[in-house]
Every structure is written in C-alpha cells, then in structure tokens.
Design an enzyme around this catalytic site. Structure first.
Site, PDB file in Angstrom:
ATOM      1  N   GLU A 210      47.490  40.514  40.790  1.00  0.00           N
ATOM      2  CA  GLU A 210      46.072  40.854  40.711  1.00  0.00           C
ATOM      3  C   GLU A 210      45.591  41.594  41.953  1.00  0.00           C
ATOM      4  OE1 GLU A 210      43.878  37.263  39.850  1.00  0.00           O
ATOM      5  OE2 GLU A 210      44.995  36.083  41.293  1.00  0.00           O
TER       6      GLU A 210
ATOM      7  N   HIS B  89      26.560  27.157  32.037  1.00  0.00           N
ATOM      8  CA  HIS B  89      27.054  26.034  31.240  1.00  0.00           C
ATOM      9  C   HIS B  89      26.466  26.060  29.847  1.00  0.00           C
ATOM     10  CE1 HIS B  89      28.373  23.414  34.858  1.00  0.00           C
ATOM     11  NE2 HIS B  89      29.342  24.156  34.393  1.00  0.00           N
TER      12      HIS B  89
ATOM     13  N   CYS C  99      46.877  37.748  31.709  1.00  0.00           N
ATOM     14  CA  CYS C  99      45.910  36.692  31.411  1.00  0.00           C
ATOM     15  C   CYS C  99      44.484  37.092  31.789  1.00  0.00           C
ATOM     16  CB  CYS C  99      46.311  35.391  32.086  1.00  0.00           C
ATOM     17  SG  CYS C  99      46.355  35.530  33.876  1.00  0.00           S
TER      18      CYS C  99
ATOM     19  N   ARG D 134      43.150  27.290  34.301  1.00  0.00           N
ATOM     20  CA  ARG D 134      42.448  27.448  35.581  1.00  0.00           C
ATOM     21  C   ARG D 134      42.094  26.059  36.108  1.00  0.00           C
ATOM     22  NH1 ARG D 134      39.939  32.133  32.705  1.00  0.00           N
ATOM     23  NH2 ARG D 134      40.015  33.934  34.095  1.00  0.00           N
TER      24      ARG D 134
ATOM     25  N   ASN E 207      41.316  41.029  35.811  1.00  0.00           N
ATOM     26  CA  ASN E 207      39.937  40.937  36.315  1.00  0.00           C
ATOM     27  C   ASN E 207      39.905  41.293  37.801  1.00  0.00           C
ATOM     28  OD1 ASN E 207      39.698  39.843  33.792  1.00  0.00           O
ATOM     29  ND2 ASN E 207      39.452  37.743  34.486  1.00  0.00           N
ATOM     30  N   ASP E 208      40.836  40.684  38.542  1.00  0.00           N
ATOM     31  CA  ASP E 208      40.892  40.993  39.970  1.00  0.00           C
ATOM     32  C   ASP E 208      41.625  42.305  40.230  1.00  0.00           C
ATOM     33  OD1 ASP E 208      39.448  39.071  41.475  1.00  0.00           O
ATOM     34  OD2 ASP E 208      40.893  37.564  40.835  1.00  0.00           O
TER      35      ASP E 208
ATOM     36  N   ARG F 212      47.777  27.293  36.805  1.00  0.00           N
ATOM     37  CA  ARG F 212      47.522  28.073  38.012  1.00  0.00           C
ATOM     38  C   ARG F 212      47.044  27.147  39.119  1.00  0.00           C
ATOM     39  NH1 ARG F 212      43.197  32.819  38.028  1.00  0.00           N
ATOM     40  NH2 ARG F 212      41.695  31.131  38.107  1.00  0.00           N
TER      41      ARG F 212
ATOM     42  N   ARG G 196      33.513  42.596  41.360  1.00  0.00           N
ATOM     43  CA  ARG G 196      33.371  42.276  39.931  1.00  0.00           C
ATOM     44  C   ARG G 196      32.113  41.483  39.618  1.00  0.00           C
ATOM     45  NH1 ARG G 196      38.349  37.874  39.080  1.00  0.00           N
ATOM     46  NH2 ARG G 196      37.119  36.739  37.584  1.00  0.00           N
TER      47      ARG G 196
HETATM   48  C1  PEP Z   1      42.126  37.625  36.754  1.00  0.00           C
HETATM   49  O1  PEP Z   1      41.785  37.917  37.912  1.00  0.00           O
HETATM   50  O2  PEP Z   1      42.342  38.482  35.862  1.00  0.00           O
HETATM   51  C2  PEP Z   1      42.277  36.219  36.354  1.00  0.00           C
HETATM   52  C3  PEP Z   1      42.796  35.885  35.195  1.00  0.00           C
HETATM   53  O3  PEP Z   1      41.826  35.273  37.211  1.00  0.00           O
HETATM   54  P1  PEP Z   1      40.282  34.914  37.440  1.00  0.00           P
HETATM   55  O4  PEP Z   1      39.473  35.656  36.425  1.00  0.00           O
HETATM   56  O5  PEP Z   1      40.210  33.438  37.302  1.00  0.00           O
HETATM   57  O6  PEP Z   1      40.070  35.411  38.834  1.00  0.00           O
HETATM   58 MG    MG Z   2      41.883  36.397  39.463  1.00  0.00          MG
END
Ligand code: PEP
Ligand code: MG
Length: 580
Positions: A437, A195, A508, A302, A460-461, A337, A471
């Site tokens: 993802e 934070h 995203c 999110r 990211n996923d 989302r 990750r």
């Molecule tokens: C992702 O997985 O790229 C994503 C945008 O979702 P999060 O990072 O919230 O898992």
């Molecule tokens: Mg994700």
C-alpha cells in the site's frame, strides 16, 4: 410538485414510504452564572442527568433481540463507555466550578473541545467518532433541559411505512426505529463511516446522509422515494416516476434473488480461470455475512476495532477468542491484519504518541507495532495460538521496506520458541504476508517477495500515497483516481512480481469491491479479490461472464497507450462486452 434532493447514499436499496420528520434535536443551550453556594447542587444536577442518560441507554440495550448483529450492542456499549469516561463526568464537573456556569454550558464547552480533537484526526473512521461525542452529549443535554426527543414512527401505517427524516440519528435511534419497522433513513448530517450508517447497512435499510435542509424542504406524510445507491430522494413523485421506482424496486429484488443463486457457484471465468473471492471483515461477527454469500475465506480482518473505544488494551485471551470466532464461522483461509493504527490517533488508553505534522507518513501501522513490541507480542501470540485451530495468515500493514518484514519474522520466531516451551500449539508454517500500500513496496515487490508468503494490495492507501492526496481530505478527493496510469502500473508490477516469485497476490482495498473495476483487474492478472461481503456475488457474476484472456490482451493495450485520450477510450471499452 415533486422535489428532488441529493445526499450521500450510505446503504443501498430503493424504498418508497411516507415522510416522518423527527424534530427536537436542535438544542438551544443556555448559558448562565451559578452562585458559588449553588455550585455543589449544579454538579449534582449534572451527575443526576448523566445517570439518567445512562439508564436510558441501558434500557435500549436491553431491548436488542439476541439474534441482532453483535455490532448493534457494541455501538450502544461505546456510548455507555463514553458516559463513564472522566473526560465527560469529572471534566464537566470541574468546568462547572471553574467557570461558575450552568451544567448545560459546561457540557457544551467540553463537547466543543472533544469534537475539535476528533476533527483534527487524520483517520476517516476515527474522525466520525465525533458523531458519537455529539450523540452522547445531546442525550445528556436533553435530560438537563427536560426536552425529550420524540422518536416514534408507529402511527398510521395505512399507506406506506415511514421514512425517517432527521438532522442526525444515533445508533440507539436506529435500533428503536428498526423495531418499529421503517422503510429508510434520511439525515441532514452524518457520513458513510458513522456507526449509524454501518448499522443501517447491516440491517439492510436504505439510508442517505447529508441531505441538507431535508426537514425544512419535506412535508410530513408526503410520499418519498429513497434511492440509497444513487444517494437521492424524490418527494411527492409524479405517477410515472413512482411506477419507475416501483419497477426498479422489483428489478432489484429479482437481481438480488438471481445473485443469491450464485452463492454456491464456483467463481470461474467464461474461459475457465479460477478466481478467489474473499471477504473483508471488521468485527468478528461480520464473518457470518461472509459465509452467507459463500466467501472462500477472509482476505482482510481489520483488527483495529478490537482496540478502539476502550480503556484497556485487549489481552491475548480476548484476541484469541475473537480470532477463533472468525475462524469458526468461515471455511477457507482467514487473513488477519495486525494493528493498523497510530500517529496522532489515540488508542484510548493513554498510549498517545507525539502528534506528527504529517500523520499519514508518521508512526503508524507496522511502524508503531515494531516500536511498541510489548503490545505487538500480545497480538502475535494470539495469532500464533489461533493458527493451531485453522488456516490463519498474518498480514502486515504499511510495509515499506524489507527490514520491517525481517524484524516481524524475528519476533514471530522468538514467540514460537516461547509458545513451544509453554506447551502451546501453533502452526510453524503460518504464512506471513505484506500489504502493498506504499509505492515503495510495490516498486520493491520482487525483493519483498523473498521475505513474504503473500501480498495483498491495499489500494486505498496505495492510491493516496501514489497520487500524494490525503484520502480523508474532502477538498482534494477529486484526485482519488484508481484508474490513474501510475496506480495501474504499480498494481500490475506487484501482480507480476508475485507471479514470478510464486506467491499469491490479492487485493483488499475498495477497488476490489467495485464492480466497475472487476474486468480491469482481471485483465491486470488479479486472481484473488477481497471485499465487503455485500459485493461478492455481484463481482462473481462479472467474473463468470468474463473472458480473462481477452481482457488481458485489452489491458495490455491500455497500459501501452501513449496518449491520454486513447488511454481513457481503451479503459471505457472495457465496459463493453465486446472487449471480452
Ligand atoms: C487499504 O489501504 O487499501 C486497506 C485495505 O487498508 P485500510 O483501508 O484499512 O487502510
Ligand atoms: Mg491501508
């Protein structure tokens, strides 16, 4: 002599200031026995300390100016809520009685227990909530031990503003210090998702975390350069180094001013291709930042943050109010989302699920929502009602098969009938899209496209699952490679599947935010990017400078490379303007 130290840059910008070390956070916790007849008094001593710590925080909260970003008071509220939680109050009182020990020791036992729980979590964001537990318990310990933490950087402004060097800083510390006018923050602990780091970014104060031993290595009042992007500090710099950083500071300011002028420019490439630049937001008020940089809408909101750190699930009206706030502050589509949480992560209101030994592959995101349909219905109803008031799009996380899309559609249809019978308005053509993802979703994209109104690549996923690398595991984060040929092929396959089916595809994940990949993604055919608002103008600048047709030809050659060296050389060449 100059001293160079490295850490993790969590808030960009160059600051030049003087060292102001904050001491007194390392607490020595005593352990001693309490006689049975003294136990009541010891519990009372603990309760009085808890009340005092709470009133300290309430006082800090009351000093936050009304104009400050909403997350500032939200972070203080989180700490106040923790102090009210029985996991602190009742449990510590019980531990005092059970172990017949002093309040400080009982509090330490409970802190160790809670931090262990957070350490075992799989989610990077939740993991950092361990910091909150430490901040809250340290405040109570300091009251118990009568060890006030002196945090005052106001003295002597003669040369430079202060750079705060501390073991760690709580959100409350950041608020107090910001009001005193500090140049930057350097801490020995903490992470980019804490934070405090989020606050530093939102207050635009350069910050670096994880500079081990910083307080031992630095001397009060010496000049310190902080490079929040590179993540390093330079103490007592030589005159030429200092003038180099002064120059960089000016150049950064000029660059920011130049980028600021792009705010109203359309994101059109040098060869006339229109690109859509959208924003990712976490808290409803972040959408103001999105509007400030001219984002064309929200590509990822999110909603997890609505559900976290609280006793009760957010109700339909509360969610509707949050969605409305986002809708009102930006023009263009708002892609919301649905809840992306689950497995071993508790939502904080007793809805724990059996911990999976492999939580990233367990009951989470859409899987959890389709199991907990009562909870999901509340969110879907709020989303449907919000759709009557603006361009809302529903985005489903972690889709891995068609069934999940169909089940969600079925639920939405049922809820539409329900709302209609209640006379409540909604958009019957509300777009419902899938996040791509999971590799299975990317490979099945041509089939999923028949059931989705849009795709959004969550890199990211997608990278985590494609490369079989966790990750949030520091040991193997070197494997996180957005440029891996398998990742690029899945991205390309998804973009092409979307184009063939005539549905929009955006991205995203963090990859879309990173200027190093903008040209590559344009070359892969991506036309919609969604990212942290702070990166939008930089990416726009690159888009405006790019010849997309040339990039597409080049990227085709990259994907066709049969030799690893040739592959990397072709990728490197993307950075050179000649490639475009
Ligand atoms: C992702 O997985 O790229 C994503 C945008 O979702 P999060 O990072 O919230 O898992
Ligand atoms: Mg994700």
């Amino acid at each position: 002599m100059s001293l160079w130290l490295a850490g993790i840059g969590v808030s960009r910008g160059i600051a030049i200031g003087r060292v102001h070390r904050v001491h007194g956070a390392d607490l020595d916790i005593p352990e001693y026995a309490i006689e049975p007849e003294e136990l009541d008094a010891e519990v009372e001593r603990f309760e009085a300390a808890l009340a005092e710590a709470r009133s300290q925080l309430e006082q800090i909260r009351s000093q936050i100016p009304a104009s400050a970003p909403a997350e500032i008071s939200a972070f203080i509220d989180t700490h106040l809520l923790m102090m009210q939680d029985t996991a602190l109050s009742d449990t510590v009182a019980n531990l005092i009685r059970e172990h017949r020990c002093n309040a400080e020791w009982a509090l330490k036992l409970q802190q160790d227990h809670l931090t262990d729980v957070f350490d075992q979590m799989d989610d990077a964001y939740l993991k950092t909530r361990r910091d909150d537990v430490e901040h809250v318990t340290a405040r109570i310990q300091r009251v118990l031990l009568k060890q006030e933490r002196r945090i005052d950087a106001r003295a002597d402004r003669s040369r430079h503003p202060p750079v705060i060097v501390a073991d760690d800083l709580t959100p409350a510390d950041i608020i107090i210090l910001h009001q005193q006018g500090v140049a930057a923050f350097v801490t020995e602990h903490g992470g980019p998702l804490s934070h405090s780091a989020i606050l530093a970014r939102s207050l635009r104060i350069p910050a670096i975390v994880g500079v081990h031993d910083a307080r031992r290595m630095l001397v009060d009042d010496e000049t310190l350069v902080v490079d929040g992007e590179a993540g390093h500090i330079l103490a007592d710099p030589a005159e030429d180094a200092l003038s180099f950083y002064r120059h960089r500071q000016k150049r950064d300011q000029r660059y920011r001013r130049m980028l600021g002028k792009l705010k109203t420019e359309p994101a059109i490439s040098a060869d006339g291709r229109k690109v859509r630049l959208l924003a990712n937001v976490e808290l409803p008020d972040d959408s103001k930042d999105a509007a400030e940089v001219g984002a064309e809408g929200i590509g990822l909101y999110r909603t997890e943050f609505l559900y976290m750190n609280r006793e009760e699930m957010p109700g339909e009206e509360e969610q509707l109010a949050a969605y409305r706030r986002v809708l009102r502050s930006v023009d263009g589509p708002v892609t919301i989302r649905t809840l992306d949480i689950g497995a071993d992560k508790t939502l904080g209101h007793g809805r724990d699920h059996s911990a999976s030994s492999n939580p990233a592959l367990g009951l989470r995101a859409i899987r959890l929502c389709l199991k907990e349909t009562d909870m999901f219905r509340v969110q879907l109803r709020a989303l449907l009602r919000a759709s009557a008031e603006g361009d809302v799009r529903i985005m489903l996380p972690m889709i891995s098969n068609i069934q999940e899309l169909r089940q969600t559609r079925h639920l939405i249809n049922e809820l539409m009938t329900e709302l209609r019978s209640q006379g409540l308005a909604f958009n019957p053509a509300l777009p419902v899209g899938a996040m791509i993802e999971v590799p299975a979703a990317a490979l099945a994209a041509p089939l999923l496209a028949r059931h989705a109104d849009f795709f959004s690549l969550g890199t990211n996923d997608l990278i985590q699952y494609t490369l079989a690398m966790d990750r949030v595991d520091d040991e193997i984060n070197y494997l996180y490679d957005p440029l891996h040929p398998a990742v690029l092929r899945l991205i390309k396959f998804t973009i092409d599947a979307g184009a063939d089916a005539g549905i929009p595809v955006s991205m995203c994940g963090e990859m879309a935010s990173d200027r190093r990949y903008t040209r590559l993604l344009l070359g892969l055919g991506l036309t919609e990017f969604s990212m942290h608002p702070a990166n939008i103008l930089e990416v726009k600048r690159l888009v405006m400078q790019s010849d997309v047709s040339a990039l597409q030809r080049h990227v085709e050659a990259v994907l066709g490379a049969t030799d690893a060296l040739e592959y990397r050389e072709l990728l490197d060449a993307l950075d050179e303007p000649a490639a475009a």
